[in-house]
Scaffold this active site. Structure first.
Site, PDB file in Angstrom:
ATOM      1  N   ASN A 113      -4.149   5.876  -1.766  1.00  0.00           N
ATOM      2  CA  ASN A 113      -5.229   4.931  -1.532  1.00  0.00           C
ATOM      3  C   ASN A 113      -6.335   5.668  -0.782  1.00  0.00           C
ATOM      4  O   ASN A 113      -6.091   6.248   0.275  1.00  0.00           O
ATOM      5  CB  ASN A 113      -4.667   3.746  -0.731  1.00  0.00           C
ATOM      6  CG  ASN A 113      -5.681   2.667  -0.447  1.00  0.00           C
ATOM      7  OD1 ASN A 113      -6.451   2.763   0.499  1.00  0.00           O
ATOM      8  ND2 ASN A 113      -5.680   1.620  -1.261  1.00  0.00           N
ATOM      9  N   ASN A 143     -10.180   2.165  -2.348  1.00  0.00           N
ATOM     10  CA  ASN A 143     -10.340   0.985  -1.505  1.00  0.00           C
ATOM     11  C   ASN A 143     -11.819   0.745  -1.255  1.00  0.00           C
ATOM     12  O   ASN A 143     -12.358   1.198  -0.264  1.00  0.00           O
ATOM     13  CB  ASN A 143      -9.581   1.186  -0.197  1.00  0.00           C
ATOM     14  CG  ASN A 143      -9.727   0.016   0.737  1.00  0.00           C
ATOM     15  OD1 ASN A 143     -10.284  -1.019   0.371  1.00  0.00           O
ATOM     16  ND2 ASN A 143      -9.229   0.158   1.946  1.00  0.00           N
ATOM     17  N   CYS A 191     -12.198  -2.683   1.875  1.00  0.00           N
ATOM     18  CA  CYS A 191     -11.619  -2.899   3.196  1.00  0.00           C
ATOM     19  C   CYS A 191     -12.585  -3.665   4.080  1.00  0.00           C
ATOM     20  O   CYS A 191     -13.677  -3.189   4.369  1.00  0.00           O
ATOM     21  CB  CYS A 191     -11.276  -1.587   3.854  1.00  0.00           C
ATOM     22  SG  CYS A 191     -10.664  -1.877   5.504  1.00  0.00           S
ATOM     23  N   ILE A 218      -5.515  -8.526  -5.066  1.00  0.00           N
ATOM     24  CA  ILE A 218      -6.663  -8.531  -4.180  1.00  0.00           C
ATOM     25  C   ILE A 218      -6.360  -7.786  -2.883  1.00  0.00           C
ATOM     26  O   ILE A 218      -5.199  -7.635  -2.513  1.00  0.00           O
ATOM     27  CB  ILE A 218      -7.099  -9.979  -3.800  1.00  0.00           C
ATOM     28  CG1 ILE A 218      -5.944 -10.759  -3.168  1.00  0.00           C
ATOM     29  CG2 ILE A 218      -7.620 -10.699  -5.014  1.00  0.00           C
ATOM     30  CD1 ILE A 218      -6.308 -12.153  -2.659  1.00  0.00           C
ATOM     31  N   ASN A 219      -7.413  -7.327  -2.251  1.00  0.00           N
ATOM     32  CA  ASN A 219      -7.316  -6.892  -0.877  1.00  0.00           C
ATOM     33  C   ASN A 219      -7.337  -8.159  -0.001  1.00  0.00           C
ATOM     34  O   ASN A 219      -7.291  -9.267  -0.520  1.00  0.00           O
ATOM     35  CB  ASN A 219      -8.499  -5.963  -0.553  1.00  0.00           C
ATOM     36  CG  ASN A 219      -8.116  -4.922   0.501  1.00  0.00           C
ATOM     37  OD1 ASN A 219      -7.509  -5.281   1.506  1.00  0.00           O
ATOM     38  ND2 ASN A 219      -8.473  -3.682   0.279  1.00  0.00           N
ATOM     39  N   THR A 220      -7.418  -7.990   1.284  1.00  0.00           N
ATOM     40  CA  THR A 220      -7.318  -9.142   2.195  1.00  0.00           C
ATOM     41  C   THR A 220      -8.602  -9.986   2.220  1.00  0.00           C
ATOM     42  O   THR A 220      -9.682  -9.498   1.911  1.00  0.00           O
ATOM     43  CB  THR A 220      -7.029  -8.645   3.615  1.00  0.00           C
ATOM     44  OG1 THR A 220      -8.013  -7.676   3.969  1.00  0.00           O
ATOM     45  CG2 THR A 220      -5.657  -8.008   3.705  1.00  0.00           C
TER      46      THR A 220
HETATM   47  C1  LIG Z   1      -1.199  -3.992   8.007  1.00  0.00           C
HETATM   48  C2  LIG Z   1      -1.966  -3.838   6.730  1.00  0.00           C
HETATM   49  C3  LIG Z   1      -2.664  -2.675   6.451  1.00  0.00           C
HETATM   50  C4  LIG Z   1      -3.371  -2.527   5.266  1.00  0.00           C
HETATM   51  N1  LIG Z   1      -4.017  -1.350   5.012  1.00  0.00           N
HETATM   52  C5  LIG Z   1      -4.640  -1.174   3.801  1.00  0.00           C
HETATM   53  C6  LIG Z   1      -5.232   0.074   3.458  1.00  0.00           C
HETATM   54  O1  LIG Z   1      -5.170   1.047   4.199  1.00  0.00           O
HETATM   55  N2  LIG Z   1      -5.882   0.184   2.255  1.00  0.00           N
HETATM   56  C7  LIG Z   1      -5.938  -0.880   1.380  1.00  0.00           C
HETATM   57  O2  LIG Z   1      -6.501  -0.740   0.308  1.00  0.00           O
HETATM   58  N3  LIG Z   1      -5.362  -2.063   1.676  1.00  0.00           N
HETATM   59  C8  LIG Z   1      -4.715  -2.238   2.858  1.00  0.00           C
HETATM   60  N4  LIG Z   1      -4.108  -3.449   3.130  1.00  0.00           N
HETATM   61  C9  LIG Z   1      -4.162  -4.528   2.134  1.00  0.00           C
HETATM   62  C10 LIG Z   1      -2.880  -4.591   1.309  1.00  0.00           C
HETATM   63  O3  LIG Z   1      -2.666  -3.411   0.606  1.00  0.00           O
HETATM   64  C11 LIG Z   1      -2.924  -5.785   0.335  1.00  0.00           C
HETATM   65  O4  LIG Z   1      -4.002  -5.623  -0.548  1.00  0.00           O
HETATM   66  C12 LIG Z   1      -3.093  -7.108   1.044  1.00  0.00           C
HETATM   67  O5  LIG Z   1      -2.339  -7.122   2.245  1.00  0.00           O
HETATM   68  C13 LIG Z   1      -2.678  -8.315   0.184  1.00  0.00           C
HETATM   69  O6  LIG Z   1      -1.331  -8.236  -0.213  1.00  0.00           O
HETATM   70  P1  LIG Z   1      -0.124  -8.979   0.578  1.00  0.00           P
HETATM   71  O7  LIG Z   1      -0.513 -10.411   0.711  1.00  0.00           O
HETATM   72  O8  LIG Z   1       1.084  -8.752  -0.258  1.00  0.00           O
HETATM   73  O9  LIG Z   1      -0.034  -8.305   1.898  1.00  0.00           O
HETATM   74  C14 LIG Z   1      -3.397  -3.587   4.328  1.00  0.00           C
HETATM   75  C15 LIG Z   1      -2.696  -4.771   4.604  1.00  0.00           C
HETATM   76  C16 LIG Z   1      -1.983  -4.911   5.779  1.00  0.00           C
HETATM   77  C17 LIG Z   1      -1.245  -6.195   6.025  1.00  0.00           C
END
Ligand SMILES: Cc1cc2nc3c(=O)[nH]c(=O)nc-3n(C[C@H](O)[C@H](O)[C@H](O)COP(=O)(O)O)c2cc1C
Ligand SMILES: Cc1cc2nc3c(=O)[nH]c(=O)nc-3n(C[C@H](O)[C@H](O)[C@H](O)COP(=O)(O)OP(=O)(O)OC[C@H]3O[C@@H](n4cnc5c(N)ncnc54)[C@H](O)[C@@H]3O)c2cc1C
Ligand SMILES: Cc1cc2nc3c(=O)[nH]c(=O)nc-3n(C[C@H](O)[C@H](O)[C@H](O)COP(=O)(O)OP(=O)(O)OC[C@H]3O[C@@H](n4cnc5c(N)ncnc54)[C@H](O)[C@@H]3O)c2cc1C
Ligand SMILES: Cc1cc2nc3c(=O)[nH]c(=O)nc-3n(C[C@H](O)[C@H](O)[C@H](O)COP(=O)(O)O)c2cc1C
Ligand code: FES
Ligand code: FES
EC number: 1.3.-.-
Lengths: 257, 303, 303, 257
Positions: B98, B126, B129, B191-193
């Site tokens: 990533n 990414n 973010c 999706i991302n967050t």
């Molecule tokens: C603690 C944490 C760190 C994350 N770090 C990254 C990251 O470095 N790069 C990225 O693209 N997404 C990052 N994410 C997003 C996740 O990869 C994912 O897209 C998001 O949490 C939604 O999926 P989930 O509901 O299964 O967690 C992070 C999520 C969490 C919870």
């Protein structure tokens, strides 16, 4: 790679301690190949459902064939829900995790516990080769009978300080100062809330005592993966308190701690 | 059932991947399962230089979800390639890196650095973010930026498939996906967050030092499903579904709306072996549903 | 504590309102509490003519949330004014009418129809309903549309305060809020639901006949708090906080990030007396926190 | 305005029925001022936490001073979680809600139950002034001992049909046809899954029997406010099945039902 696995364990017993603020939770023996006092487990009752996603980090108070014993304070929603566990209920659990308190057979060792921070010292006292070298000082804001002190029956000395008002705090710090001074040639180990640990650290540095503290940071994974629990080390790097800690030598931590 | 899936230049033994940031560098999970069992693993977002990330506290629990504002703390691409990658079973399991950067050129440099690494199966960009103030959010939002970043990565990525990871914090996620497609992306992930916030009424303080953070977990699954469905029906690119996946049923829901594979994120915190278990559980559920392959099931939602 | 709040031309006995679509026309709740106890109630979205709404199924439960695609079924403004409004205790409790239309002129007509109704305390403009295909989503998204609709309502609303309700399904909610402000809005309310989806892996069918619906409940509280915080610090208009409020603490969280009042939506389904109980619970929590007034607490988040 | 209130009630007993697929849940007497068979309650155990937001609609099987009895099938996450209730646990509950089954003292009345749809007929049988006029036909896919039929001991006739395979369905429909024909001068009341209700309706129309059915729609509020549970009536309007139903005369419903 050390085999740790995540286990499903059953609750054996839940015993409310006097006052109802704290309880002893006994689980089936997880059969750890080894564990050391100061290490912790991540525990997640099945009853958390999808409402509360994270497991909770809890110190191993004791663990042998008769089961894994945790000493828990009702601090919020999770430990509250956990207090409703009944014999037979299932929890997911992984561990033992993190670093442990140093044992120095011959050195007088001061155990400083802030409230529920006494938990890891139960196992520490039980496993110490020379328990007569141990001195426990427990500072508590809950009445004393909320703390089972019989595990410490065999150690050198048990001392307690009941902090009822804010004014008592000064007296407690003075007492800590005196005790740390007395153990400056030995070991000082502390577990409790962060402000308490900061005070202990300051006093240990003042008196030149070797000192370890067990940090309490919020944790999501407990295994170094999420980077949610980091703390700044002496070199200025952010390190995971779940794997590089929770027990740190104070000199390995940055001043900010 | 034969669990293999191939799409956009990736061939996976099964459709279960781990989501970036929730699975460390993979090695942390070796005591809890066999990494070779996974379809693939996406490592924590990597930047050109090591990053310290955001101040503490960085995480908070919310109903059926969590907030994080880690701020892309990572060891940097050099140390990753030197110390982590060689220890991962990349011959058996796809290792996806990533990428995180603050400008298109940096993204290109990162891709160039990894293009020749045999152990890297694909690059995930990414662009979404929301945690990082320098411009992460802006990247995720503007289609023109997404396109520019994708082009920069694609230009330097050699034959590595390029996955563009999309943010749900936009008015039109299909426009974002189209920009990635136009920039040459091989695969989309979503999706991302979601950008969110939590506060403490007693301390009168935010629960995250960064004030806002990214919301993840089962709470957001409905949003993730909607985004993947919109992308899969509007665009010709394969999509990896992410967001709140915690069970075999959740995974199949994403496949049903059109995903080729899925990533497990926050559910790894429910227990560290979640992703490993999911592989077996999906197999069992496919049996129960008498599926012959994912091919016939994918996108078969009747509307 | 003195619970009264006044802002944007509204004076409420306390900051607890009920959210549109979750409290019917108010009358349904008379067996479960004293309507006079509430700061106000926002009725189901009303259109010029009665509407049948979407086909069934219209609702689905999700982790810590729910999806709805009711599709604005309502009895129309005439029947509302004739049959419902007179039976509500509008002298004691603010009755706010939520307006739904598909074009700016229709919004204007609705406002004109209600401007002279003594029992109506304010108008809430739903520019953000994501459930309705004819253009609800488009309204919520484009600042220019928001501004046009707000102007149309404001022009016809006489001295009724105009509340513009914003959607979180946008890249930039502050831009949406600013458009409402520019259009003459007196108050903003946020958030409406997030667009989401749920499917059944066995039936291979969406759980809502409308396929997509609006996500609400505690799951979305972090998004609501973030939006209200962004709006309150960026714009001079008072904001009513909405999204996942189920406890006194939730309500104070919104006030802490800058809200003047709150609306309780999905939590009413946990039990029908939620909003009534919240009034007492907020009072008790304010006591526990030794608050003298909401004035000093509102927006006092330390950053 | 009728005073209904939402109550917190305690669980008195939870009894698994044979096979473990269904259970009887007895709660403290809510003290309803009145209730009628066919009406339902919305019940939400405290243990749903914030994971499951909605209460579940469940028919009143019986309610008197000895408590409120519900007969529940494990259908999904909510009824599953509900099955873990233990004596003393709390639930939020509001009701009695909705319409009820008609009673016609002198008319032969056919009660058609599909599985757990038998629940409201328990109270119906208990309160009917001339129970000898009642004929219950229970179609079931679970073994018969999962259904407590003693509440029907005093009625005219109890008949059951065990549908094990899809092929049995035809035989069941034929039996229904025959019975409905026999009660064409009386009343036909039905409760069960929607396809079953559709069949009953068709047969009732064929034989000219007066017929009521109890609908099962997903409900969020149970009190007419959310518009999540609507059904099309004969005039083509969408009406709330929680307040205008759940019991409808078939001729009041649109053909689509
Ligand atoms: C603690 C944490 C760190 C994350 N770090 C990254 C990251 O470095 N790069 C990225 O693209 N997404 C990052 N994410 C997003 C996740 O990869 C994912 O897209 C998001 O949490 C939604 O999926 P989930 O509901 O299964 O967690 C992070 C999520 C969490 C919870
Ligand atoms: C290594 C370690 C060992 C611990 N040992 C014990 C023990 O033996 N006995 C005991 O009672 N407590 C112990 N704690 C503290 C315990 O983890 C918290 O009290 C508990 O997680 C609170 O959870 P909650 O859901 O009740 O509170 P909530 O405030 O509802 O929790 C919300 C989130 O914040 C986290 N959190 C809240 N307070 C703390 C805290 N003080 N420390 C860490 N995380 C917190 C929770 O884990 C949860 O993720 C330990 C903490 C750590 C880090
Ligand atoms: C008026 C009425 C009376 C009822 N009486 C009884 C009874 O006496 N005994 C009994 O066992 N069941 C009864 N049901 C059905 C019962 O409400 C559902 O089986 C139950 O809600 C399923 O919830 P769940 O969480 O286990 O399933 P899930 O599928 O996890 O539930 C998800 C959502 O869908 C709803 N839902 C799922 N299935 C149904 C269904 N068949 N009917 C209505 N809503 C559903 C749930 O309420 C919940 O909101 C009745 C339903 C209605 C409308
Ligand atoms: C069943 C249902 C119907 C709704 N109908 C409307 C509506 O008619 N007009 C509107 O502006 N918002 C409507 N909403 C949105 C709510 O008013 C509220 O903005 C949203 O649900 C978020 O708040 P909550 O999480 O407290 O439910 C509806 C929500 C639900 C759950
Ligand atoms: S708790 Fe996840 S890294 Fe320490
Ligand atoms: S369940 Fe809400 S209107 Fe019927």
């Amino acid at each position: 790679m050390e085999h740790k696995t995540c286990r499903m364990l059953r609750v054996r017993a839940l015993k409310e301690l006097s006052g109802g603020e704290q309880y002893l939770l006994t689980l089936d023996d997880p059969g750890f190949s080894s564990w050391k006092p100061g290490q912790f487990v991540m525990i997640r009752p099945v009853s958390f459902g999808l409402e509360m996603l994270w497991a909770r980090p809890i110190s191993i108070a004791m663990c042998d064939e008769s089961g894994l014993v945790l000493m828990v304070r009702r601090a919020g929603r999770g430990t509250e829900r956990m207090a409703r566990l009944a014999p037979g209920d299932e929890v997911a659990l992984w561990g033992p995790l993190g670093t442990s308190f140093t044992t120095d057979r011959e050195k007088p060792t001061l155990l400083l516990a802030g409230g529920i921070g006494v938990a890891p010292f139960w196992g520490y006292a039980a496993r110490h080769p020379r328990p007569e070298n141990l001195h426990l000082l427990l500072g508590h804001t809950l009445p004393l009978d909320a703390f089972p002190l019989d595990p410490f029956a065999g150690i050198g000395q048990v001392e307690t300080f009941y902090q009822r008002t804010m004014a008592d705090l000064d007296a407690f710090v003075a007492l800590l100062d005196e005790r740390v001074a007395g153990f400056s040639g030995g070991l000082v180990l502390a577990c409790g809330p962060t402000p308490f640990l900061r005070t202990v650290r300051r006093l240990a540095e003042k008196h030149g005592a070797r000192c370890q503290v067990s940090l309490e940071n919020r944790m999501a994974c407990g295994i170094g993966a999420c980077l949610g629990c980091v703390v700044k080390d002496a070199a200025g790097n952010l390190v995971q308190s779940c794997t590089r800690g929770p027990v740190f030598w104070t000199h390995d931590l940055s001043e900010e701690m | 059932m034969d669990m293999r899936v191939s799409f956009g230049g990736l061939s996976l033994k099964n459709p279960v991947l781990t989501a970036s940031g929730t699975f460390g560098y993979g090695l942390e999970f070796m005591p809890y399962g066999d990494l070779k069992k996974l379809g693939g693993l996406v490592v924590k977002g990597i930047s050109l230089k090591p990053r310290q990330g955001n101040p503490m506290p960085r995480i908070a629990e919310t109903p059926a979800g969590m907030l994080n504002a880690i701020g892309l703390q990572n060891i940097g691409v050099e140390i990753f390639v030197r110390d982590k990658l060689p220890r991962l079973p990349w011959r058996e399991t796809a290792v996806i890196v990533n990428l995180y950067a603050c400008a298109a050129e940096e993204f290109g440099e990162l891709a160039a650095r990894l293009a020749g690494e045999e152990g890297v199966a694909a690059l995930e960009v990414n662009v979404s973010c929301p945690n990082v103030s320098e411009g992460g959010a802006a990247f995720g939002a503007a289609p023109s930026q997404i396109r520019r970043v994708t082009e920069a990565v694609k230009r330097s990525a050699g034959d590595k498939p390029v996955i563009v990871k999309l943010s749900p914090n936009v008015t039109d996620i299909v426009a974002a996906g189209r920009a990635a497609a136009d920039g040459g992306a091989d695969i989309l992930s979503a999706i991302n967050t979601l950008t969110g916030m939590a506060v403490d009424v007693r301390k009168r303080a935010p629960r995250l030092a960064n004030v806002v953070g990214g919301l993840s977990g089962p709470a957001i699954k409905p949003v993730g499903l909607r985004c993947v469905w919109q992308l899969a029906r509007a665009l010709p690119l394969p999509v990896i579904g992410i967001g709140g996946i915690a069970s075999a049923e959740d995974a199949l829901e994403y496949i049903l709306v059109g995903a080729h594979a899925v990533q497990v994120g926050t559910a790894t915190f429910l227990r560290p072996d979640t992703a490993f278990r999911l592989v077996d559980e999906i197999d069992a559920l496919c049996g129960e549903l008498s599926l012959q392959s994912f091919e016939g099931y994918r996108g078969s939602l009747s509307i």
